[in-house]
Each structure stands twice: as C-alpha cells, then as structure tokens.
Design a protein around this motif. Structure first.
Motif, PDB file in Angstrom:
ATOM      1  N   THR A   1      14.164  -3.321  23.834  1.00  0.00           N
ATOM      2  CA  THR A   1      15.092  -3.573  22.739  1.00  0.00           C
ATOM      3  C   THR A   1      14.614  -4.749  21.896  1.00  0.00           C
ATOM      4  O   THR A   1      13.771  -5.551  22.329  1.00  0.00           O
TER       5      THR A   1
ATOM      6  N   SER B   1      17.093  -0.128  15.886  1.00  0.00           N
ATOM      7  CA  SER B   1      17.144  -0.238  17.345  1.00  0.00           C
ATOM      8  C   SER B   1      16.407   0.921  18.011  1.00  0.00           C
ATOM      9  O   SER B   1      15.594   0.714  18.916  1.00  0.00           O
TER      10      SER B   1
ATOM     11  N   HIS C   1      12.690   0.440  19.955  1.00  0.00           N
ATOM     12  CA  HIS C   1      12.577   0.764  21.381  1.00  0.00           C
ATOM     13  C   HIS C   1      11.562   1.876  21.601  1.00  0.00           C
ATOM     14  O   HIS C   1      10.791   1.842  22.578  1.00  0.00           O
TER      15      HIS C   1
END
Length: 267
Positions: free
Chosen positions: A196, A186, A190
C-alpha cells in the motif's frame, strides 16, 4: 556523471558504492556487464531496461546483474546512490542458485543486512558470512509480480514520496496532486509496487532511520519527527513491524559499529 568507490574487496567478491548524478528521461547507451552481482539502492529512483523488461528501481526494489545481458538506464528524477555487490560465479551460484528472482524485493531486513555489509571492513565480522546473509535475504522470490498498465502513475507516486513532497503525506492529497481518485491510486500502486501507499511511505521512512543511525543519531524522539513519524511511539511500532526489533537496539548496533570504526581509524 557516475562514480564508483570500492569499499570492500575479497578474492571472491567486491562491494562498490555507486553514485550517479545523471538526470534524463531517455534510455542511456547500452551497457554489458562482465560480472554477476546484485544492485541494492540506498537513495533515489531510476528506470532499468534489461533483457527487454522495464523495471523501476528504488530503496525497496533492487535488481540482479547477469554477465552479458544488455542494460540501459533512465534517470527522470535525478541522482541516486546504490551498492553494487560483484560476486565470482562459483560463490554466486552457491548462494543464490541458478535461477534467482529479479527484481529483488528489498524489505527492511534486507536493507539492514545491506547497510551492515558496508561496514564489515571496520569490524571483526566474517565478510563472506555477512555477504551470504545479505544475498540470501535479497534473492528470495518476490511475492509481488509486476503487472502491466499505469506503471507511470505508480512511479510518480513513488517519486513524490521519495522527494518527501508535502502532498505525499496521505493518500487523498497524493491522489489529488496526481489528478486521480484515491481508490484508483491505491489499486494501481499496490498492483505495481506490491504494498500500500502507507506501507511504502513507512518503508522509506525506515530506510531514512537506518541512514540516520549510520550517521550517529541518538535522539529517537527527534529522529521520529525528522523522518515524518507522528512521534517516537509511531517510530517504534513501524520499526518493529518492518525489522522485528526496537529502534533502541538498532541504535546500539550502529553505535557499536561506530566505536569499532573509531578504533580501526586510531589503530
């Protein structure tokens, strides 16, 4: 193998659809463009090396082409389809200025303007006006600077989502397939992509929605399931969030172009 088809030509700019069927991880031989322009991907993913900088290119990220600036390409995931808009220097600088941003952040509104530009020859729209709309939207400074480290992980995640791999359906399964923790994936995703994993997945789904509208799809419930949304309500929420409009209105917009194209063909 790469092919290019001219779909719109004016004295000031040209719009080309470029279809590349190459698949290789190594960098290609250098190419030196002679015109200024912008490349907006419609399908697939590839790597670009230009002016010493590497960039991943996919439907969410395009790039600017500068005359005389050497380019090399790598296609580890196979073929892709892009739109190349070549623009003569005076008009280019009038629209995007002397120092436009690159890479180009392609959100849903940019992609919609891009797809409508491809259809300009079939309706009564002013092609220069539509070009200005597309380039002005696409050349806004990106809010997401590229950061060093773990770019390959982000690229492999993007490739899985673009290929609609089963494990790409949620963050935990995708992280397990890539052999990293969900939190690491994650953060890395990003950092390199600027959104995301979930937002990117929906962005790709919306790209496919626009492609289906181009092809004449009218059943929104069926379309929602086809592109991976849970239901029509999920599709509507995602489209409104990304494009600021309803799927029904976008469907009517593309249908009106289809009718215009049919009249053009019969005339």
């Amino acid at each position: 193998m790469r092919s290019s088809r001219l779909v719109l030509s004016t004295p000031e700019f040209g719009v080309h659809v470029v279809d590349c069927a190459e698949r290789h991880r190594h960098w290609s031989a250098p190419e030196v463009p002679g015109t200024a322009g912008i490349v907006l991907p419609r399908r697939g993913i590839f790597r670009l090396l230009s002016d010493g900088r590497e960039q991943t290119v996919d439907p969410t990220t395009g790039y600017l082409q500068t005359p005389g600036e050497e380019q090399r390409f790598a296609h580890p995931a196979g073929g892709d389809v892009c739109t190349y808009i070549s623009v003569r220097e005076p008009l280019w600088h009038t629209i995007v200025g002397a120092e436009p941003a690159s890479p180009v952040h392609v959100d849903g509104r940019v992609e919609l303007a891009h797809r409508l530009l491809l259809r300009t020859e079939h309706d009564a729209a002013d092609p220069v006006e539509r070009l200005v709309h597309t380039l002005a939207a696409a050349s806004r400074p990106s809010r997401f600077p590229t950061r060093p480290g773990h770019a390959d992980l982000a690229d492999r995640a993007r490739q899985a989502i673009l290929a609609d791999a089963p494990e790409s359906a949620d963050l935990v399964r995708l992280a397990r397939a890539l052999r990293v923790s969900p939190s690491h994936l994650s953060r890395t995703f990003h950092s390199h992509v600027g959104m995301t994993v979930s937002r990117y997945r929906n962005r790709i789904r919306i790209s496919r929605v626009l492609a289906h509208f181009e092809e004449g799809e009218t059943d929104l419930a069926r379309l929602a399931l086809t592109v991976g949304f849970a239901d029509q309500a999920h599709l509507s929420r995602a489209v409104r969030a990304e494009l600021g409009d309803s799927p029904a209105r976008l469907r009517r917009l593309f249908r009106s172009f289809g009718l215009s194209m049919n009249r053009h063909a019969k005339g």
